[in-house]
Design a protein around this motif. Structure first.
Motif, PDB file in Angstrom:
ATOM      1  N   ASP A   1      31.017  13.055  62.125  1.00 53.47           N
ATOM      2  CA  ASP A   1      32.015  12.011  61.904  1.00 53.47           C
ATOM      3  C   ASP A   1      33.163  12.014  62.901  1.00 53.47           C
ATOM      4  N   LYS A   2      33.574  13.198  63.339  1.00 41.04           N
ATOM      5  CA  LYS A   2      34.775  13.289  64.177  1.00 41.04           C
ATOM      6  C   LYS A   2      34.524  14.179  65.392  1.00 41.04           C
ATOM      7  N   PRO A   3      35.254  13.906  66.488  1.00 36.97           N
ATOM      8  CA  PRO A   3      35.167  14.812  67.645  1.00 36.97           C
ATOM      9  C   PRO A   3      35.532  16.238  67.235  1.00 36.97           C
ATOM     10  N   GLY A   4      34.749  17.203  67.705  1.00 32.00           N
ATOM     11  CA  GLY A   4      35.009  18.604  67.402  1.00 32.00           C
ATOM     12  C   GLY A   4      34.255  19.133  66.203  1.00 32.00           C
ATOM     13  N   ASP A   5      33.707  18.248  65.371  1.00 35.37           N
ATOM     14  CA  ASP A   5      32.939  18.726  64.216  1.00 35.37           C
ATOM     15  C   ASP A   5      31.758  19.586  64.663  1.00 35.37           C
ATOM     16  N   LEU A   6      31.184  19.241  65.827  1.00 34.06           N
ATOM     17  CA  LEU A   6      30.095  20.035  66.402  1.00 34.06           C
ATOM     18  C   LEU A   6      30.060  19.815  67.905  1.00 34.06           C
ATOM     19  N   VAL A   7      29.988  20.913  68.653  1.00 33.07           N
ATOM     20  CA  VAL A   7      29.828  20.844  70.108  1.00 33.07           C
ATOM     21  C   VAL A   7      28.525  21.543  70.470  1.00 33.07           C
ATOM     22  N   HIS A   8      27.683  20.849  71.214  1.00 30.35           N
ATOM     23  CA  HIS A   8      26.411  21.397  71.674  1.00 30.35           C
ATOM     24  C   HIS A   8      26.634  22.121  73.004  1.00 30.35           C
TER      25      HIS A   8
ATOM     26  N   PHE B   1      38.433  20.722  75.732  1.00 33.47           N
ATOM     27  CA  PHE B   1      38.401  19.896  74.527  1.00 33.47           C
ATOM     28  C   PHE B   1      39.771  19.885  73.839  1.00 33.47           C
ATOM     29  N   HIS B   2      40.417  21.044  73.778  1.00 31.36           N
ATOM     30  CA  HIS B   2      41.731  21.128  73.133  1.00 31.36           C
ATOM     31  C   HIS B   2      42.750  20.258  73.865  1.00 31.36           C
ATOM     32  N   THR B   3      42.719  20.308  75.200  1.00 34.27           N
ATOM     33  CA  THR B   3      43.637  19.505  76.000  1.00 34.27           C
ATOM     34  C   THR B   3      43.477  18.019  75.704  1.00 34.27           C
ATOM     35  N   ASN B   4      42.261  17.635  75.353  1.00 37.68           N
ATOM     36  CA  ASN B   4      41.982  16.234  75.056  1.00 37.68           C
ATOM     37  C   ASN B   4      42.014  15.924  73.558  1.00 37.68           C
ATOM     38  N   GLY B   5      42.704  16.789  72.809  1.00 39.00           N
ATOM     39  CA  GLY B   5      42.938  16.517  71.405  1.00 39.00           C
ATOM     40  C   GLY B   5      41.780  16.796  70.478  1.00 39.00           C
ATOM     41  N   ILE B   6      40.802  17.587  70.930  1.00 37.11           N
ATOM     42  CA  ILE B   6      39.629  17.872  70.104  1.00 37.11           C
ATOM     43  C   ILE B   6      39.688  19.316  69.632  1.00 37.11           C
TER      44      ILE B   6
ATOM     45  N   HIS C   1      29.538   1.850  75.335  1.00 34.97           N
ATOM     46  CA  HIS C   1      30.857   2.325  75.734  1.00 34.97           C
ATOM     47  C   HIS C   1      30.777   3.772  76.218  1.00 34.97           C
ATOM     48  N   PRO C   2      31.719   4.215  77.044  1.00 32.37           N
ATOM     49  CA  PRO C   2      31.701   5.606  77.537  1.00 32.37           C
ATOM     50  C   PRO C   2      32.274   6.559  76.487  1.00 32.37           C
ATOM     51  N   PRO C   3      32.040   7.866  76.629  1.00 28.85           N
ATOM     52  CA  PRO C   3      32.598   8.850  75.693  1.00 28.85           C
ATOM     53  C   PRO C   3      34.105   8.733  75.512  1.00 28.85           C
ATOM     54  N   ALA C   4      34.827   8.391  76.568  1.00 32.31           N
ATOM     55  CA  ALA C   4      36.281   8.287  76.479  1.00 32.31           C
ATOM     56  C   ALA C   4      36.736   7.314  75.404  1.00 32.31           C
ATOM     57  N   SER C   5      35.885   6.335  75.075  1.00 33.69           N
ATOM     58  CA  SER C   5      36.259   5.336  74.077  1.00 33.69           C
ATOM     59  C   SER C   5      36.381   5.930  72.682  1.00 33.69           C
ATOM     60  N   ARG C   6      35.839   7.123  72.491  1.00 28.26           N
ATOM     61  CA  ARG C   6      35.906   7.767  71.180  1.00 28.26           C
ATOM     62  C   ARG C   6      36.901   8.925  71.140  1.00 28.26           C
ATOM     63  N   VAL C   7      37.619   9.127  72.229  1.00 22.43           N
ATOM     64  CA  VAL C   7      38.630  10.183  72.278  1.00 22.43           C
ATOM     65  C   VAL C   7      39.956   9.512  72.583  1.00 22.43           C
TER      66      VAL C   7
END
Length: 225
Positions: free
Chosen positions: A21-28, A111-116, A205-211
């Motif tokens: 559901d949200k950025p950071g919930d899981l990172v592969h 990821f942390h720098t980008n709010g994740i 849309h690119p990944p940036a659109s969700r961050v």
């Protein structure tokens, strides 16, 4: 009937796609081995004999027991956020546990720098990811480590798909004449992937659109050949 690409080849069952559901919930996280390019270009561009000649002339080459020249390999350490597909990648000299942990520290900071805020990390069962060092670095950060089922690489499918895109659109996209030239092209490609390249699963849309607060900055970690 389901299309073949939608099936688990081992079981024949339909693969259920999911998205957190949200950025950071899981990172592969994954590692992809990649052969280095000899000075002057390799066999993919010039043909087998010319590529062999260039390997022979490249400084720092090594010889195998049959006398063939090799210019070594690099290891692409990749981390992809499940929800946004935001990606972080480095070219590193090996896949040792110390290297993997150092990469993760930098990836987590990205990821942390980008709010994740990363909550879970999914890897395969590689030796570096089964080490106490890897376990401890995640535990200290309050991150849950999950591993894929053996022989089921599709479980880590988002980073596997990123690997294929990375190879097709960067590593083998044009006739690089040196390994240094190819490495120098990675930061710009990764910026395009994160900020401008449309992703089918994201509606084009690119990944940036969700961050929401993506910084736009990417620092490539350089290593000597």
């Amino acid at each position: 009937m389901a299309r073949l690409r939608h099936l688990d080849r081992a079981t024949g069952q339909v693969i259920r796609r999911y998205e957190h559901d949200k950025p950071g919930d899981l990172v592969h996280v994954d590692i992809k081995k990649l052969g280095n390019i000899p000075d002057g270009g390799g066999h993919r561009v010039l043909g087998r004999q010319a590529g062999k000649n260039n390997r022979t002339r490249t400084p720092g080459k090594r010889l195998d027991r049959y006398g063939n020249s090799h210019v070594g390999s690099s290891y692409l350490h990749n981390a992809v956020d499940d929800h946004s597909r935001l990606a972080y990648s480095e070219i590193l000299p090996d896949e040792k546990k110390e290297t993997a942990v150092a990469f993760w520290n930098r990836a987590q900071n990205f990821f942390h720098t980008n709010g994740i805020h990363v909550k879970r990390v999914l890897t395969d069962n590689g030796a570096c990811y089964k080490s106490f060092l890897w376990r401890d670095i995640l535990t200290q950060a309050g991150i849950t480590h999950k591993r894929t089922r053996p022989y089921r690489p599709q479980t880590n499918g988002k980073v596997e798909r990123f690997n294929r895109t990375l190879l097709a659109e960067w590593a083998y996209a044009r006739p690089y004449r040196t390994e240094a030239e190819r490495r120098a092209a990675l930061p710009a490609w990764l910026h395009t992937y994160n900020h401008h390249r449309g992703h089918t699963a994201l509606g084009g849309h690119p990944p940036a659109s969700r961050v929401t607060n993506l910084s736009g900055q990417y620092t490539h970690h350089r290593h000597p050949r």
